[in-house]
Design an enzyme around this catalytic site. Sequence first.
Site, PDB file in Angstrom:
ATOM      1  N   SER A 173       0.709  -1.280   0.009  1.00 41.24           N
ATOM      2  CA  SER A 173       0.029  -0.016  -0.164  1.00 41.24           C
ATOM      3  C   SER A 173       0.825   1.266  -0.078  1.00 41.24           C
ATOM      4  O   SER A 173       0.166   2.362  -0.137  1.00 41.24           O
ATOM      5  CB  SER A 173      -0.754   0.018   1.041  1.00 41.24           C
ATOM      6  N   LYS A 218       0.198   3.444  -3.132  1.00 39.06           N
ATOM      7  CA  LYS A 218      -1.054   4.376  -3.187  1.00 39.06           C
ATOM      8  C   LYS A 218      -0.348   5.867  -3.262  1.00 39.06           C
ATOM      9  O   LYS A 218      -1.130   6.700  -4.097  1.00 39.06           O
ATOM     10  CB  LYS A 218      -1.822   4.332  -1.832  1.00 39.06           C
ATOM     11  N   SER A 243      -6.554   3.235   3.481  1.00 40.81           N
ATOM     12  CA  SER A 243      -6.116   2.433   2.689  1.00 40.81           C
ATOM     13  C   SER A 243      -6.794   1.220   1.797  1.00 40.81           C
ATOM     14  O   SER A 243      -6.357   0.099   1.975  1.00 40.81           O
ATOM     15  CB  SER A 243      -4.714   1.499   3.297  1.00 40.81           C
TER      16      SER A 243
END
Length: 215
Positions: A60, A63, A108
């Site tokens: 993540s 991102k 997330s």
Amino acid sequence: MLVLLLSVYSYYQKIEERKELKKYFDEYGHEGCFVLYDLKKDSYLKYNPERCAEEFIPASTFKIFNSLVGLETDVVKDEFEIFKWDSVKRFYDKWNQDLDMVNAFKYSAVWFYQELARRIGEEKMQQYITLNHYGNEDISGGIDLFWLNGGLRISADEQIEMLKKLYKNDLEFSQRSMDIVKQIMIYDQTEAYIIRAKTGWAMRGEDQIGWFIGY
């Protein structure tokens, strides 16, 4: 394995190895590394520098980059555009709703960023990955999976370099895109400081990888 790194704030690189930090990883039974960079002094504190140079799946933490590409390509008009939830119930309740980028980043939300990547498409994604030299630049494994269990890999050292460029507005993105992403990255804020950061946890492989990156 847990990776922790922070990029704080000219030319001659100084590296100080801090072997005593091993005890913090040993306490939780993890092998890991740590990088702290001081931009003003151009100096590094590192624990386990060999591992800092080793590439792992970004999970993540991607991102940050995914948000930049989504904004730059106009597949999402701004951080407040709503993506409709696909009605698939997931293990984290905060994901099970319509989301904008602000909250998708905060929680997330994997599904939001998978949809964002699908809208961007492989050609544009590869273009920006290559242009900005993100990790090993390999997006094999599917446009909505390459940072989760596909071919993309990045090291702690490379994460620091990307954060430095973001902080200095030196990435190959518009100022608008970088400003928006810096705003949604705010992790903690007081009168004395602002921390911009992102966690990451690769759960899909045999060896789970944890990240904390920011500045």
